[in-house]
Enzyme design. Structure first.
Site, mmCIF file in Angstrom:
data_model
loop_
_atom_site.group_PDB
_atom_site.id
_atom_site.type_symbol
_atom_site.label_atom_id
_atom_site.label_comp_id
_atom_site.label_asym_id
_atom_site.label_seq_id
_atom_site.Cartn_x
_atom_site.Cartn_y
_atom_site.Cartn_z
ATOM 1 N N TRP A 1 41.193 39.127 -86.920
ATOM 2 C CA TRP A 1 42.464 39.668 -86.407
ATOM 3 C C TRP A 1 43.159 40.606 -87.406
ATOM 4 C CZ3 TRP A 1 41.826 34.159 -86.355
ATOM 5 C CH2 TRP A 1 41.332 33.662 -85.151
ATOM 6 N N HIS A 2 42.375 41.301 -88.213
ATOM 7 C CA HIS A 2 42.962 42.200 -89.208
ATOM 8 C C HIS A 2 42.649 43.651 -88.864
ATOM 9 C CE1 HIS A 2 42.943 38.756 -92.430
ATOM 10 N NE2 HIS A 2 43.778 38.547 -91.424
ATOM 11 N N TYR A 3 42.695 43.990 -87.588
ATOM 12 C CA TYR A 3 42.376 45.361 -87.198
ATOM 13 C C TYR A 3 43.514 46.298 -87.589
ATOM 14 C CZ TYR A 3 44.806 43.284 -83.212
ATOM 15 O OH TYR A 3 45.687 42.588 -82.432
#
Length: 538
Positions: A476-478
């Site tokens: 979830w680190h886009y």
């Protein structure tokens, strides 16, 4: 309605930005989601996984499947990603700050401002302590103790969960705001930024059009004056999407959807990246605590080794097994609790059934376990975002191109080699079943449908190259889509348009440190102070 600043997105950056700007200006915040307060799935650490599985129309996490076949989620709640993540808090490195061109002293003050509200030292218990010792044992040193700072070696990072296991989010930063100068609207979905290109040297933003929870249309405007602005803080998915919906983007893409072209900007939506995550579930022969990310090993090849434990971790993983909504039926809750049980509509290979049974045993507490994972830094591989429709509620089409650059794949392999060493370490031996080999654990992960990428039956020894590709998940680190120097300038102003900025993770070319939330909140504070200074001087 007229304001000095209109902020689109009350998320991780937007809340910090809004609170800061309200010190010297009138601010409107438009957040498409609801409040995090009173929602146990958000506030309670033990319910972390359930947010990611909520598919209701106003759920805090809106799922999307990337074109790469990896299930992901974007925040839809006041506080943004800080309301649905695993809570790890860690600053960016000094090298990252210098490369970004930020003022170091102001960055430090901004981090400290954030930390007074949302960052805590976690209570490190048995499993996390063992992982810390294992990392040091396998050479990820030195021992840096507890620190928010980013440095090589092993450390205990911060957390946004307090000692009672209650989450604190970027929404808490609104406590700093001047209540007389700020308005926050929830369930307010912006459909486009209003731009006037008549009588101006170049297009000028004058306001926004949005709909409320009932679908009623509204307009809000910025006051006349060169210093007043609309600021996009809608995240790496929402900000490039809204630029395109407003007529700023690649002209062919805009024309395809019948959108009037205000500014042909081919770099909008480019440079999308997501840090790939791979890991191994390790069953434990003794009980383990419920923990999310607390300890991190920052390797010399710039990968990050982390761990989580307990049913919360297993639930989060189980709820994101892709086939539950594709090939196999949806989860069924056991009577009396929130633990998912898995059943199947069609016959599956025995090895996959065994893998599902393993996940079930972790979730329902009959087996204990932890997840040891690696996150590939950067990454170098980049993708793109394009529209699917003109509806801002629809997810756009996102491609991340995981491991397209061979350096990312090499780092993943190195990371998994370190994970394997950690699992085999003496420090973790008291948890590990002696008759369960690492090879069997890797094969179990390969049997789980962790993504929708093309698979091939595995035989013989597990190839780590294949393991990285076949088991890749999001952490979830886009980021990307409105990158500095390509879509916005060094002051985060959209190039070619007056009165419009982007302040969020979409401006990042690489993820800052082990987890971006600290830096995204810092950026909101940092840029808020800078914008106010410009206002006073102007």
């Amino acid at each position: 309605m007229h304001y000095d600043y209109i902020i689109i997105g009350g998320g991780t950056a937007g809340c910090a930005l809004a609170a800061t700007l309200s010190e010297g200006a009138n601010v409107l915040v438009l957040e498409r989601g609801g409040s995090p307060y009173g929602n146990e799935n958000i506030e309670n650490k033990d319910d972390f996984g359930f947010n990611l599985d909520d598919m209701s129309p106003f759920s805090p996490a809106q799922q999307f499947l990337s074109e790469d076949g990896v299930l992901n989620a974007r925040a839809r709640v006041l506080g943004g990603g800080s309301a649905i993540n695993a809570g790890f808090y860690s600053r960016a490195s000094s090298e990252y700050v210098a490369k970004a061109g930020w003022d170091g002293a102001s960055v430090d003050h901004s981090y400290e401002w954030v930390e007074r509200k949302v960052a805590f030292e976690p209570p490190v218990m048995q499993f996390q302590s063992a992982v810390k010792n294992a990392l040091l044992e396998v050479g990820v040193d030195p021992d840096n103790g507890f620190t928010f700072e980013h440095m090589y070696g092993t450390k205990i990072g911060g957390t946004s969960f307090d000692r009672n296991g209650r989450r604190h989010t970027a929404a808490d930063l609104l406590e700093y705001a001047n209540p007389k100068r700020i308005a926050v609207y929830l369930y307010a979905t912006v459909h486009k930024v209003l731009i006037d290109d008549n009588g101006f040297r170049r297009p000028k933003v004058v306001g926004v059009k949005f709909r409320d929870e009932l679908g009623i249309k509204h307009r809000a405007f910025v006051r006349l004056g060169a210093m007043n602005e609309v600021i996009l803080s809608a995240g790496a998915i929402g900000s490039p999407q809204l630029l395109m919906l407003s007529g700023i983007g690649p002209w062919k893409e805009l024309r395809l959807h019948g959108i009037d072209v205000v500014l042909d900007q081919p770099m909008v939506g480019q440079g999308m990246a997501d840090n790939p995550m791979n890991g191994v579930l390790v069953p434990s022969r003794i009980p383990v605590e419920t923990s999310l990310i607390q300890v991190v090993g920052i390797t010399r090849f710039d990968n990050f080794i982390e761990a989580a434990s307990g049913s919360t971790m297993a639930s989060a993983l189980a709820m994101n097994l892709l086939p539950k909504t594709k090939v196999f039926p949806s989860q069924q809750m056991q009577d009396g609790n929130q633990s998912p049980n898995w059943s199947y509509e069609q016959e599956m290979p025995p090895e996959m059934a065994n893998a599902y049974a393993f996940i079930n045993s972790l979730v329902n507490g009959s087996t204990y376990g932890g997840l040891v994972l690696e996150k590939t830094t950067g990454p170098i591989s980049k993708g793109h975002l394009v529209l699917k429709s003109k509806d801002p509620n629809d997810n756009p089409s996102v491609t991340f191109n995981y491991f397209e650059d061979p350096t990312d794949l090499k780092r993943c392999i190195q990371g998994m080699e370190t994970v394997i060493d950690v699992v085999k370490s003496r420090s973790l031996s008291r948890f590990r079943y002696p008759d369960m080999t690492v090879e069997s654990l890797l094969k179990t992960m390969l049997d789980l449908p962790l993504n929708a990428r093309r698979r091939y039956p595995h035989t013989g020894t597990v190839s780590l190259e294949r393991f990285c590709r076949d088991t890749v998940m999001t952490i979830w680190h886009y980021h990307g889509g409105c990158v500095v120097g390509k879509v916005v300038d060094e002051d985060y102003k959209v190039i070619g348009v007056d009165g419009l900025r982007v302040v969020d993770g979409s401006t990042f070319d690489s993820t800052p440190g082990t987890n971006p939330q600290a830096t995204v909140m810092m950026l909101g504070r940092y840029m808020g102070k800078k914008i106010l200074l410009e206002r006073y001087q102007g």
